[in-house]
Motif scaffolding. Structure first.
Motif, PDB file in Angstrom:
ATOM      1  N   ASN A 164      47.912  36.908  60.605  1.00  0.00           N
ATOM      2  CA  ASN A 164      47.737  35.472  60.481  1.00  0.00           C
ATOM      3  C   ASN A 164      46.456  35.058  61.192  1.00  0.00           C
ATOM      4  O   ASN A 164      45.761  35.886  61.804  1.00  0.00           O
ATOM      5  N   LEU A 165      46.135  33.780  61.137  1.00  0.00           N
ATOM      6  CA  LEU A 165      44.854  33.316  61.663  1.00  0.00           C
ATOM      7  C   LEU A 165      44.759  33.503  63.169  1.00  0.00           C
ATOM      8  O   LEU A 165      43.714  33.914  63.690  1.00  0.00           O
ATOM      9  N   GLU A 166      45.839  33.192  63.885  1.00  0.00           N
ATOM     10  CA  GLU A 166      45.800  33.329  65.349  1.00  0.00           C
ATOM     11  C   GLU A 166      45.657  34.788  65.770  1.00  0.00           C
ATOM     12  O   GLU A 166      44.951  35.097  66.733  1.00  0.00           O
ATOM     13  N   GLN A 167      46.309  35.683  65.048  1.00  0.00           N
ATOM     14  CA  GLN A 167      46.147  37.107  65.338  1.00  0.00           C
ATOM     15  C   GLN A 167      44.710  37.538  65.104  1.00  0.00           C
ATOM     16  O   GLN A 167      44.160  38.339  65.879  1.00  0.00           O
ATOM     17  N   CYS A 168      44.106  37.005  64.048  1.00  0.00           N
ATOM     18  CA  CYS A 168      42.709  37.330  63.772  1.00  0.00           C
ATOM     19  C   CYS A 168      41.805  36.840  64.890  1.00  0.00           C
ATOM     20  O   CYS A 168      40.883  37.552  65.318  1.00  0.00           O
TER      21      CYS A 168
END
Length: 250
Positions: A164-168
């Motif tokens: 997901n975006l936060e993991q990225c």
């Protein structure tokens, strides 16, 4: 009247005064292989084409670098110029089916269908994150090896499959700087037609670690205060909006 968005590589054809051409006929002669696709916005019609070499014929028209048009076009025309550029890029890079290799034909203004197996595809811009990291009264600014100027920007990178975006955001910051961050917050997003992307902006706070730059990506990076900033990106970029927002909050 029809507006014409005509591109060659990273340039767009405008009038000498810096306006999008419009009229009953295209402003320059297009060849039979210069495919034209039509889209509509705000009740206006736009025809999009990609030409093989830059136009140098004068007659009131010339090529402009697409990114430079941020300071030339009004915001609505700039947005349409970006959308047209992405569609022209996508058209050029999806001429054959990825399943069977047959030719792809336009099926709608934003989709293509294979003439053999009927596989249908739509544009899928590359998604990237960009993040402003602060530590007390300082901001982390970096210089990527790919930057053409002497400016510093923010940590950024492409989203990978399965995250997901936060993991990225966490992964890119760790990979490129060796830092751990906290309090990740969404800021804003931006279509980025250079050549074909969507930038999603975040803010975050420093948690721990020392800067260890990934040399394959970055050549410089440091913490800066508001009264000691290096050259920063131009106002066309979400990076600049993120930095300006931090400056204002000081």
């Amino acid at each position: 009247m029809t507006h014409y968005l005509i591109y060659c590589k990273g340039d767009i054809l405008l009038t000498e005064e810096g306006n999008v051409p419009f009229g009953i006929e295209p402003p320059i002669r297009l060849q039979p292989w210069n495919h034209v696709t039509t889209i509509s916005s705000r009740g206006e019609e736009y025809e999009i084409a990609r030409i093989d070499s830059p136009y140098t014929g004068g007659n009131g028209y010339r090529m402009f670098g697409l990114r430079s048009t941020y300071n030339i076009l009004n915001s609505e025309d700039y947005a349409m110029a970006g959308k047209g550029a992405e569609l022209a890029y996508w058209d050029y890079n999806t001429r054959h089916c990825g399943v069977c290799g047959s030719p792809m034909k336009w099926n709608s203004p934003i989709s293509k269908r294979c003439v053999q197996c009927n596989k249908e595809i739509w544009p899928s811009p590359s998604t990237a994150i960009i993040v402003r990291i602060t530590r007390d009264d300082k901001i982390l600014l970096v210089r990527a090896n790919s930057f053409r100027g002497d400016f510093y920007g923010l940590v950024a990178g492409f989203v990978e499959t399965g995250e997901n975006l936060e993991q990225c955001v966490r992964r890119e910051v760790m990979e490129e700087t060796g830092l751990e961050i906290s309090n990740i917050q969404y800021f804003d997003s931006q279509a980025w037609p250079y050549p074909y992307g969507l930038m999603i902006g975040f803010t975050a706070e420093y948690a721990k670690g020392e800067i260890r730059l990934q040399k394959l990506e970055l050549c410089q990076g440091a913490w800066f205060t508001r009264d000691n900033l290096p050259n920063i990106p131009d106002k066309a970029s979400i990076a600049r909006r993120l930095i300006d927002d931090w400056i204002r909050k000081g």
